[in-house]
Each structure stands twice: as C-alpha cells, then as structure tokens.
Design a protein around this motif. Structure first.
Motif, PDB file in Angstrom:
ATOM      1  N   MET A  99     -14.008  -2.533  -1.868  1.00 47.50           N
ATOM      2  CA  MET A  99     -12.627  -2.408  -1.453  1.00 47.50           C
ATOM      3  C   MET A  99     -11.819  -1.859  -2.614  1.00 47.50           C
ATOM      4  N   LYS A 100     -11.009  -0.856  -2.333  1.00 44.56           N
ATOM      5  CA  LYS A 100     -10.157  -0.247  -3.347  1.00 44.56           C
ATOM      6  C   LYS A 100      -8.804  -0.946  -3.341  1.00 44.56           C
ATOM      7  N   ASN A 101      -8.370  -1.346  -4.517  1.00 48.37           N
ATOM      8  CA  ASN A 101      -7.109  -2.060  -4.670  1.00 48.37           C
ATOM      9  C   ASN A 101      -6.034  -1.070  -5.111  1.00 48.37           C
ATOM     10  N   VAL A 102      -4.990  -0.937  -4.276  1.00 46.89           N
ATOM     11  CA  VAL A 102      -3.920   0.037  -4.517  1.00 46.89           C
ATOM     12  C   VAL A 102      -2.581  -0.676  -4.410  1.00 46.89           C
ATOM     13  N   ILE A 103      -1.682  -0.374  -5.367  1.00 46.50           N
ATOM     14  CA  ILE A 103      -0.315  -0.883  -5.234  1.00 46.50           C
ATOM     15  C   ILE A 103       0.664   0.292  -5.229  1.00 46.50           C
ATOM     16  N   VAL A 104       1.712   0.107  -4.457  1.00 45.37           N
ATOM     17  CA  VAL A 104       2.823   1.059  -4.410  1.00 45.37           C
ATOM     18  C   VAL A 104       3.979   0.363  -5.103  1.00 45.37           C
ATOM     19  N   VAL A 105       4.546   1.019  -6.111  1.00 45.88           N
ATOM     20  CA  VAL A 105       5.585   0.381  -6.917  1.00 45.88           C
ATOM     21  C   VAL A 105       6.915   1.111  -6.761  1.00 45.88           C
ATOM     22  N   CYS A 106       7.955   0.324  -6.493  1.00 46.58           N
ATOM     23  CA  CYS A 106       9.317   0.872  -6.470  1.00 46.58           C
ATOM     24  C   CYS A 106      10.224  -0.060  -7.255  1.00 46.58           C
ATOM     25  N   GLU A 107      11.469   0.294  -7.375  1.00 45.47           N
ATOM     26  CA  GLU A 107      12.402  -0.467  -8.198  1.00 45.47           C
ATOM     27  C   GLU A 107      12.492  -1.922  -7.757  1.00 45.47           C
ATOM     28  N   ALA A 108      12.709  -2.160  -6.466  1.00 36.60           N
ATOM     29  CA  ALA A 108      12.876  -3.525  -5.983  1.00 36.60           C
ATOM     30  C   ALA A 108      11.685  -4.041  -5.181  1.00 36.60           C
ATOM     31  N   GLY A 109      10.790  -3.159  -4.769  1.00 36.22           N
ATOM     32  CA  GLY A 109       9.633  -3.579  -3.987  1.00 36.22           C
ATOM     33  C   GLY A 109       9.907  -3.718  -2.505  1.00 36.22           C
ATOM     34  N   ILE A 110      11.071  -3.290  -2.061  1.00 44.71           N
ATOM     35  CA  ILE A 110      11.456  -3.450  -0.660  1.00 44.71           C
ATOM     36  C   ILE A 110      11.283  -2.154   0.125  1.00 44.71           C
ATOM     37  N   THR A 111      11.728  -1.047  -0.427  1.00 44.39           N
ATOM     38  CA  THR A 111      11.741   0.217   0.312  1.00 44.39           C
ATOM     39  C   THR A 111      10.350   0.765   0.594  1.00 44.39           C
ATOM     40  N   THR A 112       9.359   0.231  -0.057  1.00 39.55           N
ATOM     41  CA  THR A 112       8.007   0.748   0.142  1.00 39.55           C
ATOM     42  C   THR A 112       7.266   0.087   1.293  1.00 39.55           C
ATOM     43  N   SER A 113       7.858  -0.917   1.921  1.00 33.28           N
ATOM     44  CA  SER A 113       7.135  -1.647   2.966  1.00 33.28           C
ATOM     45  C   SER A 113       6.703  -0.743   4.120  1.00 33.28           C
ATOM     46  N   LEU A 114       7.564   0.176   4.527  1.00 30.35           N
ATOM     47  CA  LEU A 114       7.210   1.108   5.602  1.00 30.35           C
ATOM     48  C   LEU A 114       6.069   2.023   5.154  1.00 30.35           C
ATOM     49  N   LEU A 115       6.144   2.510   3.937  1.00 28.15           N
ATOM     50  CA  LEU A 115       5.086   3.371   3.414  1.00 28.15           C
ATOM     51  C   LEU A 115       3.760   2.624   3.347  1.00 28.15           C
ATOM     52  N   VAL A 116       3.770   1.394   2.879  1.00 33.38           N
ATOM     53  CA  VAL A 116       2.541   0.600   2.802  1.00 33.38           C
ATOM     54  C   VAL A 116       1.951   0.410   4.200  1.00 33.38           C
ATOM     55  N   THR A 117       2.792   0.115   5.181  1.00 31.57           N
ATOM     56  CA  THR A 117       2.326  -0.041   6.562  1.00 31.57           C
ATOM     57  C   THR A 117       1.649   1.227   7.057  1.00 31.57           C
ATOM     58  N   LYS A 118       2.275   2.374   6.807  1.00 33.89           N
ATOM     59  CA  LYS A 118       1.706   3.645   7.246  1.00 33.89           C
ATOM     60  C   LYS A 118       0.392   3.958   6.529  1.00 33.89           C
ATOM     61  N   LEU A 119       0.328   3.673   5.233  1.00 38.58           N
ATOM     62  CA  LEU A 119      -0.905   3.923   4.484  1.00 38.58           C
ATOM     63  C   LEU A 119      -2.034   3.023   4.980  1.00 38.58           C
ATOM     64  N   LYS A 120      -1.726   1.772   5.298  1.00 40.27           N
ATOM     65  CA  LYS A 120      -2.735   0.858   5.839  1.00 40.27           C
ATOM     66  C   LYS A 120      -3.256   1.369   7.182  1.00 40.27           C
ATOM     67  N   GLU A 121      -2.358   1.879   8.016  1.00 46.61           N
ATOM     68  CA  GLU A 121      -2.766   2.426   9.309  1.00 46.61           C
ATOM     69  C   GLU A 121      -3.708   3.613   9.125  1.00 46.61           C
ATOM     70  N   LEU A 122      -3.366   4.499   8.189  1.00 43.49           N
ATOM     71  CA  LEU A 122      -4.219   5.652   7.929  1.00 43.49           C
ATOM     72  C   LEU A 122      -5.573   5.222   7.382  1.00 43.49           C
ATOM     73  N   ALA A 123      -5.572   4.253   6.496  1.00 39.32           N
ATOM     74  CA  ALA A 123      -6.837   3.764   5.939  1.00 39.32           C
ATOM     75  C   ALA A 123      -7.712   3.178   7.045  1.00 39.32           C
ATOM     76  N   GLY A 124      -7.103   2.450   7.955  1.00 37.70           N
ATOM     77  CA  GLY A 124      -7.853   1.878   9.077  1.00 37.70           C
ATOM     78  C   GLY A 124      -8.411   2.943   9.995  1.00 37.70           C
TER      79      GLY A 124
END
Length: 100
Positions: free
Chosen positions: A1-26
């Motif tokens: 399993m590859k461990n990836v983090i998406v980092v932004c200033e507050a950690g909030i605005t990336t939630s949509l991006l993380v969801t989309k990336l997880k969908e693509l990975a699946g």
C-alpha cells in the motif's frame, strides 16, 4: 500500500481532492492510503511515518524543501491550474508517474 498525503494550509480544502483521488485509485485497482493534513501536521507526520508521496497545494509550494528534508517520499507540487480546477485526473496521473 502506498501512503500519500495531500498538504494544504489548514487541511480543510483538500478533502474534496482526497475523495476524488481515492475514487480514482479504487477505479484503477491501485492500493493507496490517501489523507489530508495541514502544514504543521503534515511535517510532523512525514517525520514519524513513512510516506511514498507528499502532494503540496500551490499555497504551500514554498514548504517543499522542508518536506523534502523531512521525508524520503516524493514531493510533488500540485499546479495552480490543476488545483483550481480540481483536476484529480491530472494530479493522479502525476502521482502514478512519480511512484512508478
């Protein structure tokens, strides 16, 4: 399993991006653990946990050196265009290329 983090200033605005990336990975049958962190959490996380890649949003590109020094993972800067358009396909493609 590859461990990836998406980092932004507050950690909030990336939630949509993380969801989309997880969908693509699946959809691609790729085994990824993808999460989002704020700038400080992310820096501490990469010091304590092995990561394969750190995706930095445009607002924190200036932190790339700090992340590079703290982690053995790939440090990728998400382009302004891809981030503003939430182009998860492009970002996922860059991630796959970096980790190939």
């Amino acid at each position: 399993m590859k461990n990836v983090i998406v980092v932004c200033e507050a950690g909030i605005t990336t939630s949509l991006l993380v969801t989309k990336l997880k969908e693509l990975a699946g959809a691609e049958d790729e085994s990824y653990n993808i999460s989002s962190k704020n700038t400080e959490e992310g820096l501490e996380y990469v010091k304590d946990e092995p990561v394969d890649a750190v995706l930095l949003v445009p607002q924190i590109h200036h932190k790339a050196t700090e992340y590079s020094e703290a982690s053995n993972g790939e440090i990728l800067k998400i382009s302004v265009r891809d981030y503003n358009n939430m182009n998860s396909y492009s970002i996922f493609e860059q991630l796959n290329e970096a980790l190939a």
